[in-house]
Each structure stands twice: as structure tokens, then as C-alpha cells.
Design an enzyme around this catalytic site. Structure first.
Site, mmCIF file in Angstrom:
data_model
loop_
_atom_site.group_PDB
_atom_site.id
_atom_site.type_symbol
_atom_site.label_atom_id
_atom_site.label_comp_id
_atom_site.label_asym_id
_atom_site.label_seq_id
_atom_site.Cartn_x
_atom_site.Cartn_y
_atom_site.Cartn_z
ATOM 1 N N MET A 52 -19.633 14.020 25.171
ATOM 2 C CA MET A 52 -20.943 13.870 24.538
ATOM 3 C C MET A 52 -20.857 12.943 23.329
ATOM 4 O O MET A 52 -21.778 12.895 22.508
ATOM 5 C CB MET A 52 -21.492 15.235 24.126
ATOM 6 C CG MET A 52 -21.684 16.153 25.344
ATOM 7 S SD MET A 52 -22.874 17.469 25.092
ATOM 8 C CE MET A 52 -22.150 18.339 23.729
ATOM 9 N N TYR A 57 -19.381 10.996 19.762
ATOM 10 C CA TYR A 57 -18.869 11.298 18.426
ATOM 11 C C TYR A 57 -17.387 11.660 18.547
ATOM 12 O O TYR A 57 -16.943 12.760 18.217
ATOM 13 C CB TYR A 57 -19.680 12.410 17.744
ATOM 14 C CG TYR A 57 -19.696 12.217 16.249
ATOM 15 C CD1 TYR A 57 -20.449 11.206 15.678
ATOM 16 C CD2 TYR A 57 -18.909 12.997 15.410
ATOM 17 C CE1 TYR A 57 -20.434 10.988 14.315
ATOM 18 C CE2 TYR A 57 -18.880 12.778 14.045
ATOM 19 C CZ TYR A 57 -19.651 11.766 13.503
ATOM 20 O OH TYR A 57 -19.625 11.537 12.154
ATOM 21 N N GLY A 108 -9.155 14.514 20.032
ATOM 22 C CA GLY A 108 -9.161 15.384 21.209
ATOM 23 C C GLY A 108 -9.643 14.619 22.435
ATOM 24 O O GLY A 108 -9.000 14.610 23.492
ATOM 25 N N HIS A 109 -10.786 13.939 22.277
ATOM 26 C CA HIS A 109 -11.305 13.124 23.387
ATOM 27 C C HIS A 109 -10.291 12.043 23.777
ATOM 28 O O HIS A 109 -10.061 11.778 24.961
ATOM 29 C CB HIS A 109 -12.601 12.412 22.982
ATOM 30 C CG HIS A 109 -13.738 13.329 22.603
ATOM 31 N ND1 HIS A 109 -14.238 13.406 21.324
ATOM 32 C CD2 HIS A 109 -14.476 14.199 23.344
ATOM 33 C CE1 HIS A 109 -15.248 14.268 21.293
ATOM 34 N NE2 HIS A 109 -15.417 14.766 22.506
ATOM 35 N N GLY A 163 -10.780 19.350 28.108
ATOM 36 C CA GLY A 163 -9.962 19.937 27.048
ATOM 37 C C GLY A 163 -9.983 21.456 27.092
ATOM 38 O O GLY A 163 -11.030 22.060 27.307
ATOM 39 N N LYS A 171 -9.932 23.235 24.694
ATOM 40 C CA LYS A 171 -10.843 23.666 23.620
ATOM 41 C C LYS A 171 -12.025 24.428 24.209
ATOM 42 O O LYS A 171 -12.474 25.426 23.654
ATOM 43 C CB LYS A 171 -11.324 22.420 22.858
ATOM 44 C CG LYS A 171 -12.516 22.613 21.975
ATOM 45 C CD LYS A 171 -12.075 23.098 20.644
ATOM 46 C CE LYS A 171 -13.223 23.439 19.713
ATOM 47 N NZ LYS A 171 -14.536 22.993 20.042
ATOM 48 N N ASP A 172 -12.535 23.933 25.355
ATOM 49 C CA ASP A 172 -13.633 24.601 26.054
ATOM 50 C C ASP A 172 -13.052 25.301 27.285
ATOM 51 O O ASP A 172 -13.304 24.894 28.429
ATOM 52 C CB ASP A 172 -14.694 23.573 26.445
ATOM 53 C CG ASP A 172 -15.266 22.874 25.223
ATOM 54 O OD1 ASP A 172 -16.164 23.431 24.594
ATOM 55 O OD2 ASP A 172 -14.769 21.778 24.865
ATOM 56 N N SER A 206 -16.694 17.626 17.535
ATOM 57 C CA SER A 206 -17.746 16.773 16.975
ATOM 58 C C SER A 206 -18.586 17.582 15.997
ATOM 59 O O SER A 206 -19.130 17.039 15.033
ATOM 60 C CB SER A 206 -18.626 16.226 18.096
ATOM 61 O OG SER A 206 -17.830 15.640 19.105
ATOM 62 N N ARG A 207 -18.710 18.889 16.245
ATOM 63 C CA ARG A 207 -19.559 19.737 15.393
ATOM 64 C C ARG A 207 -18.927 20.018 14.024
ATOM 65 O O ARG A 207 -19.621 20.516 13.136
ATOM 66 C CB ARG A 207 -19.889 21.053 16.102
ATOM 67 C CG ARG A 207 -20.844 20.868 17.277
ATOM 68 C CD ARG A 207 -21.350 22.206 17.819
ATOM 69 N NE ARG A 207 -22.460 22.034 18.740
ATOM 70 C CZ ARG A 207 -22.341 22.038 20.080
ATOM 71 N NH1 ARG A 207 -21.163 22.221 20.640
ATOM 72 N NH2 ARG A 207 -23.404 21.868 20.845
HETATM 73 P P1 AMP Z 1 -17.560 17.170 24.223
HETATM 74 O O1 AMP Z 1 -17.782 15.768 23.781
HETATM 75 O O2 AMP Z 1 -17.549 18.161 23.106
HETATM 76 O O3 AMP Z 1 -18.446 17.560 25.376
HETATM 77 O O4 AMP Z 1 -16.078 17.205 24.785
HETATM 78 C C1 AMP Z 1 -15.683 16.342 25.822
HETATM 79 C C2 AMP Z 1 -14.337 16.784 26.332
HETATM 80 O O5 AMP Z 1 -13.387 16.729 25.272
HETATM 81 C C3 AMP Z 1 -14.343 18.239 26.833
HETATM 82 O O6 AMP Z 1 -13.536 18.327 28.000
HETATM 83 C C4 AMP Z 1 -13.721 18.981 25.692
HETATM 84 O O7 AMP Z 1 -13.083 20.172 26.071
HETATM 85 C C5 AMP Z 1 -12.718 17.967 25.182
HETATM 86 N N1 AMP Z 1 -12.351 18.284 23.794
HETATM 87 C C6 AMP Z 1 -13.191 18.536 22.760
HETATM 88 N N2 AMP Z 1 -12.502 18.853 21.650
HETATM 89 C C7 AMP Z 1 -11.196 18.811 21.982
HETATM 90 C C8 AMP Z 1 -9.973 19.051 21.270
HETATM 91 N N3 AMP Z 1 -9.971 19.402 19.980
HETATM 92 N N4 AMP Z 1 -8.811 18.920 21.938
HETATM 93 C C9 AMP Z 1 -8.805 18.572 23.254
HETATM 94 N N5 AMP Z 1 -9.913 18.328 23.978
HETATM 95 C C10 AMP Z 1 -11.093 18.448 23.361
#
Ligand code: AMP
Length: 274
Positions: free
Chosen positions: A21, A23, A27-28, A138, A140-141, A177-178
Site C-alpha cells: 500500500m 509509503y 520491510g517492503h 511479510g 508482520k501481517d 507505514s502507520r
Molecule cells: P502494506 O504496505 O502494509 O500493505 O505491506 C505490504 C507488505 O509488506 C505486506 O506483505 C506486509 O506484511 C509487508 N510488511 C509490512 N511491514 C513489514 C515489516 N516490518 N517487515 C516485513 N514485511 C513487512
């Protein structure tokens, strides 16, 4: 997107896909790096998916910075950035939703009704557009990963789902991102999530096997912080997401936390092998 991918597939090359999503943070980028390692081409998408946000959630103010994200992806060597628009993803008359029925009933699914239905729907659409061989998510989720694996298995989607470890800030806060929403004192309060997970891990290493007691220990750590209001603390089987009572030797569990710090809802977890 679809015709580019079809062309690449016809030439026998492998496509890795990192849905986000935006930002972006390290991690991304760790997902992009792994995808580059495994594939001939890496596609990242940035799409803030309205279908996975509840009415009272942060869809409208979700942080966005496409210029910076592009620079980070170029520097990481990502080949393609896909940024679809709402009107092409959900044109008027859109009516088809994908839902994993069981694993979405608890935890994030319980506190964010409809969230996972939005996630599985968009991931399914993106898979059909990008046609990846492998997709990178990740830990993370963690529950989201399990939901997507269930969907891919059940619907026989020919995409390998790869889950990568949580990338953390130096002090332990899981990158998100949050985190941008956190004020300075909230930022230090937010460390309670990682610290209480680490405490539980220590107790498990010392021989504690009572999952409910461990949950209570974590909960009491969270409650010591004034700005913290926890949604849940739960230890579950890492595969089925069933609630654990007594941790069994040789089994693997997630310790999962969802907790608001001020107005910001954070999640974190730890994978435990007993
Ligand atoms: P998001 O942009 O939050 O939807 O995350 C996109 C992808 O990045 C998802 O698969 C998340 O699980 C992964 N992700 C987000 N934060 C982290 C992190 N700290 N470490 C590893 N992967 C992450």
C-alpha cells in the site's frame, strides 16, 4: 499490466510480485530484494485498497508519497511499479468478492470486520493482472499470510506464497507505514509491543508452557502504558491459527498482539518454536 506479464511469461521468464500500500520502508524492500533473488523480473504494486478498510478506519489519511516510493524501488532494482486506480480495480457495477471463511473469524478478522474479504479480493485481482510465479508477503501481517495461503490453496491459484521475516527498527519496533502517525512519546510507548513479546519469549525459554498465563503477562505489560489500549493478545498454532492452551514440544506458535497506542492501531508478533 496483464499484457506485459503475458509477454514475459511467454518468454519463459519468472515474475516475482510484491503487493504493497506504499509509503515504503525497509520491510517492503526486503520483499523486493528476495523477489529479485528468486525471479527474472520483480513487480511491486502500490494500491491503497478501499475494500480492506472499515468505515471508521484510516483509509482517507493513510500515508502516501509516490515520489519517494519510486526512488526507493528504483534504488532497490525493482523492474516494474504498478499503481492501478480505483476506477480500474473497482469499476461501477463491481460485485465479486473472495473470502476465506474460517481463518478470518478471529483476531484481525474479529476486530476489523470485512478487512480480510477486502484483502483476499484485491490480492486475487492483482494476481490475475500481474500473473506472478511467486508473491512475497511479510510475517508482520502473520494472519494475512495465512489467509492468503488458504485462498491460494483453495482456489488452486498457481502462485507460490513466500513469507519473509519482520524487519524492525534498531530498538525493536516493527516497521510499519502507520508508525508515521506516532508522536514522539507515543513512539517510545509503542516499544511495549516488542518488549512484551520479548519478555514472553524469555519466559518460554525458561520453561513456561501455559499459553493463557503468557497472554496475561503480555496484557499486563501493555496495560502499564497509559496510551496503550490492547485489542488482543493471543498465542495460536502458526499454521491453523487455533488458540493454544499448553505449548507443545516440537510445535510452532505465533504470539500475536494488536494494540492501539493513542489513536494508532499497531500489530506485532513473534514466531516461537517450542
Ligand atoms: P502494506 O504496505 O502494509 O500493505 O505491506 C505490504 C507488505 O509488506 C505486506 O506483505 C506486509 O506484511 C509487508 N510488511 C509490512 N511491514 C513489514 C515489516 N516490518 N517487515 C516485513 N514485511 C513487512
Amino acid at each position: 499490466m496483464q499484457s506485459w506479464s503475458s509477454g514475459i511469461k511467454r518468454s519463459g521468464k519468472r515474475i516475482g510480485f510484491v503487493p504493497t500500500m506504499g509509503y515504503l520502508h525497509r520491510g517492503h524492500l526486503s520483499l523486493v530484494e528476495r523477489s529479485k533473488n528468486d525471479n527474472d523480473y520483480t513487480v511491486a504494486s502500490i494500491y491503497v485498497n478501499p475494500a480492506q478498510f472499515g468505515a471508521n478506519e484510516d483509509f482517507g489519511k493513510y500515508p502516501r508519497d509516490l515520489g519517494r516510493d519510486k526512488e526507493l524501488l528504483i534504488a532497490a532494482g525493482c523492474d516494474v511499479l504498478f499503481t492501478p486506480e480505483d476506477r480500474s480495480i473497482y469499476p461501477s457495477g463491481y460485485q465479486t468478492y473472495v473470502n476465506a471463511e474460517q481463518i478470518t473469524k478471529t483476531l484481525e478478522g474479529e476486530f476489523r470486520p470485512g478487512h480480510f474479504r477486502g484483502v483476499t479480493t484485491i490480492v486475487n485481482i492483482l494476481f490475475n493482472l500481474v500473473q506472478p510465479d511467486s508473491a512475497y508477503f511479510g510475517q508482520k501481517d502473520a494472519q494475512q499470510c495465512a489467509v492468503i495461503k488458504a485462498m491460494a490453496d483453495d482456489l488452486k491459484i498457481p502462485v507460490r506464497i513466500i513469507v519473509m521475516p519482520i524487519v524492525r527498527e534498531e530498538d525493536g519496533l516493527a516497521m510499519s507505514s502507520r508508525n508515521k502517525y506516532l508522536g514522539a512519546s507515543e513512539r517510545s510507548d509503542a516499544l511495549v509491543l516488542f518488549r512484551s513479546l520479548a519478555l514472553a519469549e524469555t519466559l518460554i525459554k525458561q520453561g513456561e508452557r501455559d499459553a493463557k498465563l503468557l497472554e496475561e503477562v503480555i496484557m499486563s505489560q501493555l496495560k502499564k502504558v497509559k496510551t496503550a489500549s490492547p485489542d488482543y493478545v493471543r498465542i495460536v498454532n502458526s499454521r491453523t491459527f487455533e488458540e493454544a492452551e499448553i505449548l507443545k514440544w516440537g510445535s510452532e506458535y505465533f504470539i500475536l498482539i494488536a494494540c492501539r497506542i493513542g489513536a494508532t492501531r499497531l500489530i506485532d508478533n513473534l514466531l516461537i518454536r517450542v
